[in-house]
Design an enzyme around this catalytic site. Structure first.
Site, mmCIF file in Angstrom:
data_model
loop_
_atom_site.group_PDB
_atom_site.id
_atom_site.type_symbol
_atom_site.label_atom_id
_atom_site.label_comp_id
_atom_site.label_asym_id
_atom_site.label_seq_id
_atom_site.Cartn_x
_atom_site.Cartn_y
_atom_site.Cartn_z
ATOM 1 C CB CYS A 162 -0.934 -0.015 1.196
ATOM 2 S SG CYS A 162 -1.800 -1.582 1.361
ATOM 3 C CG HIS A 175 -3.287 2.777 2.260
ATOM 4 N ND1 HIS A 175 -3.930 2.442 1.091
ATOM 5 C CD2 HIS A 175 -3.319 1.671 3.050
ATOM 6 C CE1 HIS A 175 -4.335 1.185 1.169
ATOM 7 N NE2 HIS A 175 -3.981 0.694 2.347
ATOM 8 C CG ASN A 222 -6.832 -1.635 1.674
ATOM 9 O OD1 ASN A 222 -6.128 -1.283 0.723
ATOM 10 N ND2 ASN A 222 -6.334 -1.979 2.845
HETATM 11 N N1 COA Z 1 -18.090 -9.247 10.387
HETATM 12 C C1 COA Z 1 -18.517 -9.336 11.652
HETATM 13 N N2 COA Z 1 -17.685 -9.471 12.707
HETATM 14 C C2 COA Z 1 -16.372 -9.516 12.453
HETATM 15 C C3 COA Z 1 -15.842 -9.447 11.150
HETATM 16 C C4 COA Z 1 -16.765 -9.305 10.083
HETATM 17 N N3 COA Z 1 -16.383 -9.222 8.808
HETATM 18 N N4 COA Z 1 -14.494 -9.510 11.219
HETATM 19 C C5 COA Z 1 -14.181 -9.628 12.518
HETATM 20 N N5 COA Z 1 -15.314 -9.648 13.276
HETATM 21 C C6 COA Z 1 -15.416 -9.749 14.711
HETATM 22 C C7 COA Z 1 -14.189 -10.363 15.352
HETATM 23 O O1 COA Z 1 -14.220 -11.751 15.275
HETATM 24 C C8 COA Z 1 -14.288 -9.829 16.752
HETATM 25 O O2 COA Z 1 -15.200 -10.626 17.480
HETATM 26 P P1 COA Z 1 -14.891 -11.024 18.993
HETATM 27 O O3 COA Z 1 -14.857 -9.711 19.743
HETATM 28 O O4 COA Z 1 -16.043 -11.907 19.347
HETATM 29 O O5 COA Z 1 -13.555 -11.700 18.990
HETATM 30 C C9 COA Z 1 -14.890 -8.446 16.580
HETATM 31 O O6 COA Z 1 -15.510 -8.453 15.285
HETATM 32 C C10 COA Z 1 -13.887 -7.326 16.647
HETATM 33 O O7 COA Z 1 -12.723 -7.722 15.931
HETATM 34 P P2 COA Z 1 -11.487 -6.796 15.770
HETATM 35 O O8 COA Z 1 -10.410 -7.511 15.031
HETATM 36 O O9 COA Z 1 -11.131 -6.163 17.083
HETATM 37 O O10 COA Z 1 -12.132 -5.677 14.848
HETATM 38 P P3 COA Z 1 -11.524 -4.320 14.447
HETATM 39 O O11 COA Z 1 -12.384 -3.251 14.933
HETATM 40 O O12 COA Z 1 -10.046 -4.256 14.729
HETATM 41 O O13 COA Z 1 -11.677 -4.376 12.866
HETATM 42 C C11 COA Z 1 -10.333 -4.735 10.901
HETATM 43 C C12 COA Z 1 -11.019 -5.382 12.092
HETATM 44 C C13 COA Z 1 -9.626 -5.797 10.096
HETATM 45 C C14 COA Z 1 -11.413 -4.061 10.057
HETATM 46 C C15 COA Z 1 -9.350 -3.668 11.419
HETATM 47 O O14 COA Z 1 -8.500 -4.234 12.392
HETATM 48 C C16 COA Z 1 -8.473 -3.085 10.319
HETATM 49 O O15 COA Z 1 -8.970 -2.418 9.448
HETATM 50 N N6 COA Z 1 -7.156 -3.288 10.449
HETATM 51 C C17 COA Z 1 -6.227 -2.776 9.477
HETATM 52 C C18 COA Z 1 -6.275 -3.647 8.303
HETATM 53 C C19 COA Z 1 -5.534 -3.058 7.174
HETATM 54 O O16 COA Z 1 -5.555 -1.871 7.006
HETATM 55 N N7 COA Z 1 -4.896 -3.887 6.387
HETATM 56 C C20 COA Z 1 -4.215 -3.449 5.244
HETATM 57 C C21 COA Z 1 -3.116 -2.562 5.641
HETATM 58 S S1 COA Z 1 -2.679 -1.523 4.425
#
Ligand code: COA
Length: 323
Positions: A112, A248, A278
């Site tokens: 990215c 990004h 993304n």
């Molecule tokens: N739908 C519903 N629930 C979901 C889910 C989905 N698609 N994906 C995860 N969950 C759940 C998890 O299992 C977790 O449940 P739990 O509390 O029972 O364990 C809960 O939602 C929260 O998960 P968490 O990982 O803390 O969510 P988050 O708020 O961190 O969001 C991302 C997850 C991936 C959206 C976020 O971490 C993110 O955007 N990270 C950066 C990713 C990124 O930018 N990657 C590329 C880099 S350039």
């Protein structure tokens, strides 16, 4: 001579995928996806549509919209993590398709941060006198490398491409750049088609994107808040001098946290996450183009670009928009 961005063009595949699409694949909801990521839709390429096709259309849109002749481009830098093949490079495929006989062609692997790396390299190539006209493209078909059984990542990614033309000019508009990498975080965001190890950890050889979402989220917010300040210092600017911030588009919550950390109103951030998801290396030019099209970015505006992602890696610059 100095480096000047003189044109921009983008392309996204026709197929628009909304969040409800995922409700049939995994346990999720439109509400969860929108509130946790800001994503409403993303575009997916057709089965027979690849990164080279998206790149070609972005370059041709650039040439059409800005009346640019691409036949004398002397280098193509193409940032992608979803190439048509490992070799030949997508840049070489594009060089042939566009009929730019004499151009050098190179793919950049900086995830990215790839578009920011490309602009920084183009600036160096032009200001060293080695090249005069460089096409920098960020293009991805992430839908082809997404693990649709992983609900924490599959809802994030989309396909698209963005191109800018960087030319030699008496007065440039690409400011000082930052580029960096933190290879100690490589295992937090990777894609590998063969069994291997990163930093002593055996990794999955699925050919699909794997990420530790929470870790990458925290790293992005903390490190990029820091690096934005480094970038401003390098350009002798303060955040109040910046008209538009184009980070990004990884997640709307990351953009909001970055704006807060850096001290810029979120209204001054340009994003492509809500419509395109993304799109890795394509996300910054897509957001910039949308800002220009909407009449937000005007001639003379200072635009801060900041990419970050797999590697882990990051790259940014400040552009004084002049086209
Ligand atoms: N739908 C519903 N629930 C979901 C889910 C989905 N698609 N994906 C995860 N969950 C759940 C998890 O299992 C977790 O449940 P739990 O509390 O029972 O364990 C809960 O939602 C929260 O998960 P968490 O990982 O803390 O969510 P988050 O708020 O961190 O969001 C991302 C997850 C991936 C959206 C976020 O971490 C993110 O955007 N990270 C950066 C990713 C990124 O930018 N990657 C590329 C880099 S350039």
């Amino acid at each position: 001579m100095q480096a000047k961005i003189t044109a921009i063009g983008t392309y996204a595949p026709e197929q628009v995928i909304d969040n409800h699409y995922f409700e049939n694949l995994i346990e999720t909801s439109d509400e969860w996806i929108q509130s946790r990521t800001g994503i409403k839709t993303r575009h997916f390429a057709r089965l027979n549509e690849f990164t080279s096709d998206l790149s070609e259309k972005a370059a041709l849109n650039l040439a059409r919209d800005y009346n640019k002749d691409l036949s004398d481009v002397d280098f193509i830098l193409l940032a992608t993590v979803s190439h048509d093949h490992v070799m030949p490079s997508v840049a070489a495929v594009l060089q042939h398709r566009l009929g730019i006989a004499q151009a050098g062609a190179l793919d950049i692997s900086a995830a990215c941060a790839g578009f920011g790396y490309g602009v920084s390299l183009a600036k160096g190539m032009i200001e060293s006198g080695m090249h005069r006209k460089v096409l920098v493209i960020g293009a991805e078909v992430l839908s082809k490398v997404t693990d649709f059984s992983d609900r924490t990542s599959c809802i994030l990614f989309g396909d698209g491409a963005g191109a800018v033309l960087v030319e030699a000019a008496e007065k440039g508009n690409v400011g000082a750049c930052i580029v960096g990498a933190e290879g100690n975080g490589g295992q937090d965001l990777y894609m590998s088609s063969q069994s291997t190890m990163i930093n002593g950890e055996l990794i999955k050889a699925s050919g699909k994107i794997y990420q530790n979402g929470r870790k990458v989220f925290k790293w992005a917010v903390n490190r990029m808040t820091e690096q934005a300040k480094v970038l401003l210092d390098k350009n002798n600017l303060t955040i109040d001098d910046i008209d538009w911030f184009v980070p990004h588009s990884a997640n709307m919550r990351i953009i909001e946290a970055l704006c807060k950390g850096i001290g810029i109103p979120v209204e001054k951030a340009l994003e492509s996450i809500s419509v395109y998801g993304n799109t890795s290396s394509a996300s910054i030019p897509l957001a910039l183009y949308e800002g220009i099209k909407a009449g937000k970015v005007k001639k003379g505006d200072k635009v801060m670009l900041l990419g970050f992602g797999g590697g882990l890696s990051y790259a940014g610059t400040v552009v004084e928009w002049g086209v």
